[in-house]
Design a protein around this motif. Sequence first.
Motif, short mmCIF file in Angstrom:
data_model
loop_
_atom_site.label_atom_id
_atom_site.label_comp_id
_atom_site.label_asym_id
_atom_site.label_seq_id
_atom_site.Cartn_x
_atom_site.Cartn_y
_atom_site.Cartn_z
N ASN A 1 51.13 38.22 28.73
CA ASN A 1 49.69 38.01 28.69
C ASN A 1 48.92 39.05 29.50
O ASN A 1 47.74 38.88 29.77
N VAL A 2 49.59 40.11 29.90
CA VAL A 2 48.95 41.16 30.69
C VAL A 2 48.18 42.11 29.79
O VAL A 2 48.70 42.55 28.75
N ALA A 3 46.95 42.42 30.17
CA ALA A 3 46.15 43.38 29.42
C ALA A 3 46.75 44.77 29.56
O ALA A 3 47.18 45.16 30.64
N GLU A 4 46.78 45.52 28.46
CA GLU A 4 47.31 46.87 28.49
C GLU A 4 46.15 47.85 28.50
O GLU A 4 45.25 47.73 29.32
N GLU A 5 46.14 48.81 27.59
CA GLU A 5 45.05 49.78 27.57
C GLU A 5 43.75 49.16 27.11
O GLU A 5 42.67 49.61 27.46
N LYS A 6 43.84 48.15 26.28
CA LYS A 6 42.64 47.45 25.81
C LYS A 6 42.93 45.95 25.76
O LYS A 6 44.09 45.54 25.69
N PRO A 7 41.91 45.13 25.83
CA PRO A 7 42.12 43.67 25.81
C PRO A 7 42.84 43.23 24.55
O PRO A 7 42.68 43.82 23.48
N LYS A 8 43.64 42.19 24.66
CA LYS A 8 44.37 41.65 23.52
C LYS A 8 44.63 40.18 23.77
O LYS A 8 44.58 39.71 24.89
N PHE A 9 44.86 39.45 22.70
CA PHE A 9 45.30 38.08 22.81
C PHE A 9 46.78 38.00 22.48
O PHE A 9 47.24 38.72 21.58
N PRO A 10 47.55 37.17 23.14
CA PRO A 10 47.15 36.28 24.25
C PRO A 10 46.91 37.09 25.53
O PRO A 10 47.50 38.15 25.73
N ILE A 11 46.04 36.55 26.39
CA ILE A 11 45.72 37.24 27.63
C ILE A 11 45.48 36.20 28.73
O ILE A 11 45.01 35.09 28.46
N SER A 12 45.83 36.56 29.96
CA SER A 12 45.56 35.71 31.11
C SER A 12 44.43 36.32 31.93
O SER A 12 44.36 37.54 32.11
N LEU A 13 43.55 35.45 32.41
CA LEU A 13 42.43 35.86 33.24
C LEU A 13 42.55 35.14 34.58
O LEU A 13 42.92 33.97 34.63
N ILE A 14 42.25 35.85 35.65
CA ILE A 14 42.45 35.27 36.98
C ILE A 14 41.21 35.45 37.85
O ILE A 14 40.36 36.31 37.58
N ILE A 15 41.13 34.63 38.90
CA ILE A 15 40.17 34.84 39.98
C ILE A 15 40.96 35.22 41.21
O ILE A 15 41.92 34.54 41.58
N LEU A 16 40.54 36.31 41.83
CA LEU A 16 41.24 36.85 42.99
C LEU A 16 40.36 36.73 44.23
O LEU A 16 39.19 37.14 44.22
N ASP A 17 40.89 36.12 45.29
CA ASP A 17 40.24 36.12 46.60
C ASP A 17 40.58 37.45 47.26
O ASP A 17 41.72 37.67 47.68
N THR A 18 39.60 38.34 47.35
CA THR A 18 39.89 39.70 47.83
C THR A 18 40.20 39.76 49.31
O THR A 18 40.83 40.71 49.77
N GLU A 19 39.77 38.73 50.06
CA GLU A 19 40.00 38.76 51.52
C GLU A 19 41.48 38.72 51.85
O GLU A 19 41.94 39.41 52.76
N ASN A 20 42.24 37.90 51.11
CA ASN A 20 43.68 37.81 51.37
C ASN A 20 44.51 38.20 50.15
O ASN A 20 45.71 37.94 50.11
N ASP A 21 43.86 38.81 49.16
CA ASP A 21 44.53 39.28 47.94
C ASP A 21 45.34 38.16 47.29
O ASP A 21 46.48 38.35 46.87
N GLN A 22 44.72 36.99 47.15
CA GLN A 22 45.39 35.81 46.62
C GLN A 22 44.81 35.42 45.27
O GLN A 22 43.58 35.39 45.09
#
Length: 234
Positions: free
Chosen positions: A48-69
Amino acid sequence: MYEKIFFYEEKKFVFKELSDEYCQKAAKLLNQEWPRSLCQRVLSLKSNVAEEKPKFPISLIILDTENDQVIGHASCTAITIVDDLTKNLVFIQSVLIEPTYRGKGLGKKLMLETEAYILEFSKIPQSGLMKTNCDYVYLNTKDKQTFYESLGYEKIEPILFYANKNTKCNIIMKNLLQSMSNDSKSQNLEKNGNFLQVNGSAPAPPPPPPPILSNKNNEELSTENVTWYRKKLV
């Protein structure tokens, strides 16, 4: 790679496409809610990882940048409903916010950003998401009905759909269709039982349908006791 920065309670977050460097962290997050082999989870996410361009299936995440979580996750798969082959649709699943971050509106933020992402990139033919615009998003849930209804999702009857080959959604579809096919065969055998009698003997009973795959600890395969929802993208 798509990234959108936002701030909440003076903390910086990023909504983005999943990349290889965050597969391990996303897998650990998902395993908090739906335990399974960490290795299998990581391998599943890598598809589900995006490569050079978006594709399905794909995973989307929210990242807390303070602790890279990785504190939020949602995956999207293009589907076609069995009885309406003209529609372009998206099935959203594996929606999760890290427990210590809940109750802050981040779940709503995750869903709204996911819908905006789908709407934006489904309109771009070069994006690789789908050939034409996406009309609806679909999902199901066992215990978050109030949450999704607050976001404008409408309750619907369970659907049968086709997904891309070898995706987790397709596993559900294959087993539902297989079960229906075997039920239909059983009914036909009962109706035509007289033709199966040999020397007055009773017809052989039809074989039972194979069980639908189910794993109570696996959100991708479980189809038991769920409520289905749909939302039109505007």
